[in-house]
Design a protein around this motif. Structure first.
Motif, PDB file in Angstrom:
ATOM      1  N   MET A   1     -19.768 -14.815  88.249  1.00 32.64           N
ATOM      2  CA  MET A   1     -20.760 -14.101  89.022  1.00 32.64           C
ATOM      3  C   MET A   1     -20.187 -13.741  90.396  1.00 32.64           C
ATOM      4  O   MET A   1     -19.580 -14.566  91.063  1.00 32.64           O
ATOM      5  N   ARG A   2     -20.352 -12.483  90.781  1.00 34.36           N
ATOM      6  CA  ARG A   2     -19.857 -12.037  92.080  1.00 34.36           C
ATOM      7  C   ARG A   2     -20.730 -12.576  93.195  1.00 34.36           C
ATOM      8  O   ARG A   2     -21.882 -12.912  92.972  1.00 34.36           O
ATOM      9  N   LYS A   3     -20.175 -12.649  94.376  1.00 37.24           N
ATOM     10  CA  LYS A   3     -20.869 -13.249  95.503  1.00 37.24           C
ATOM     11  C   LYS A   3     -20.799 -12.313  96.713  1.00 37.24           C
ATOM     12  O   LYS A   3     -19.784 -11.648  96.925  1.00 37.24           O
ATOM     13  N   ILE A   4     -21.875 -12.294  97.483  1.00 40.22           N
ATOM     14  CA  ILE A   4     -21.883 -11.520  98.728  1.00 40.22           C
ATOM     15  C   ILE A   4     -21.049 -12.261  99.760  1.00 40.22           C
ATOM     16  O   ILE A   4     -21.186 -13.466  99.931  1.00 40.22           O
ATOM     17  N   GLU A  63     -20.276  -2.693 106.433  1.00 43.60           N
ATOM     18  CA  GLU A  63     -19.205  -3.202 107.294  1.00 43.60           C
ATOM     19  C   GLU A  63     -19.413  -4.682 107.601  1.00 43.60           C
ATOM     20  O   GLU A  63     -18.463  -5.400 107.875  1.00 43.60           O
ATOM     21  N   LEU A  64     -20.669  -5.123 107.553  1.00 43.99           N
ATOM     22  CA  LEU A  64     -21.014  -6.521 107.832  1.00 43.99           C
ATOM     23  C   LEU A  64     -20.842  -7.401 106.599  1.00 43.99           C
ATOM     24  O   LEU A  64     -20.404  -8.540 106.695  1.00 43.99           O
ATOM     25  N   MET A  65     -21.178  -6.860 105.436  1.00 41.23           N
ATOM     26  CA  MET A  65     -21.126  -7.656 104.217  1.00 41.23           C
ATOM     27  C   MET A  65     -20.722  -6.797 103.029  1.00 41.23           C
ATOM     28  O   MET A  65     -20.823  -5.580 103.076  1.00 41.23           O
ATOM     29  N   TYR A  66     -20.230  -7.448 101.986  1.00 45.79           N
ATOM     30  CA  TYR A  66     -19.798  -6.733 100.790  1.00 45.79           C
ATOM     31  C   TYR A  66     -19.949  -7.645  99.584  1.00 45.79           C
ATOM     32  O   TYR A  66     -20.051  -8.865  99.707  1.00 45.79           O
ATOM     33  N   LEU A  67     -19.969  -7.046  98.423  1.00 48.07           N
ATOM     34  CA  LEU A  67     -20.011  -7.789  97.171  1.00 48.07           C
ATOM     35  C   LEU A  67     -18.569  -7.964  96.697  1.00 48.07           C
ATOM     36  O   LEU A  67     -17.867  -6.982  96.449  1.00 48.07           O
ATOM     37  N   GLU A  68     -18.135  -9.223  96.613  1.00 41.74           N
ATOM     38  CA  GLU A  68     -16.738  -9.466  96.255  1.00 41.74           C
ATOM     39  C   GLU A  68     -16.442  -8.953  94.857  1.00 41.74           C
ATOM     40  O   GLU A  68     -17.296  -8.899  93.991  1.00 41.74           O
ATOM     41  N   THR A  69     -15.208  -8.580  94.662  1.00 43.39           N
ATOM     42  CA  THR A  69     -14.789  -8.132  93.348  1.00 43.39           C
ATOM     43  C   THR A  69     -14.475  -9.351  92.493  1.00 43.39           C
ATOM     44  O   THR A  69     -14.020 -10.372  93.001  1.00 43.39           O
TER      45      THR A  69
END
Length: 73
Positions: A1-4, A63-69
């Motif tokens: 599961m990907r994580k923010i 720019e503050l957060m992203y969903l990891e690959t």
């Protein structure tokens, strides 16, 4: 599961914010909240916290957060 994940450390560096304590004083966001965000250990973030950080750093949410690959995909 990907994580923010958050880019708080990068934004702090670009804006010459030297500590979580300094960021807390300048944004009004509590140190414990910022520490959890900085360490990517938070499980939830209030919308007003996200808005304060985006306003302070003059950035968008991406720019503050992203969903990891995920390497599994």
């Amino acid at each position: 599961m990907r994580k923010i994940q958050f880019n708080l450390h990068t934004l702090m560096g670009k804006n010459k914010i030297k500590s979580i304590n300094e960021l807390s004083k300048r944004t009004g966001i509590s140190r414990p909240t910022l520490t959890k965000i900085y360490d990517n250990e938070t499980t939830r973030v209030e919308f007003d916290t996200l808005q304060k950080l985006c306003d302070f750093f003059e950035c968008d949410l991406d720019e503050l957060m992203y969903l990891e690959t995920s390497e599994e995909e």
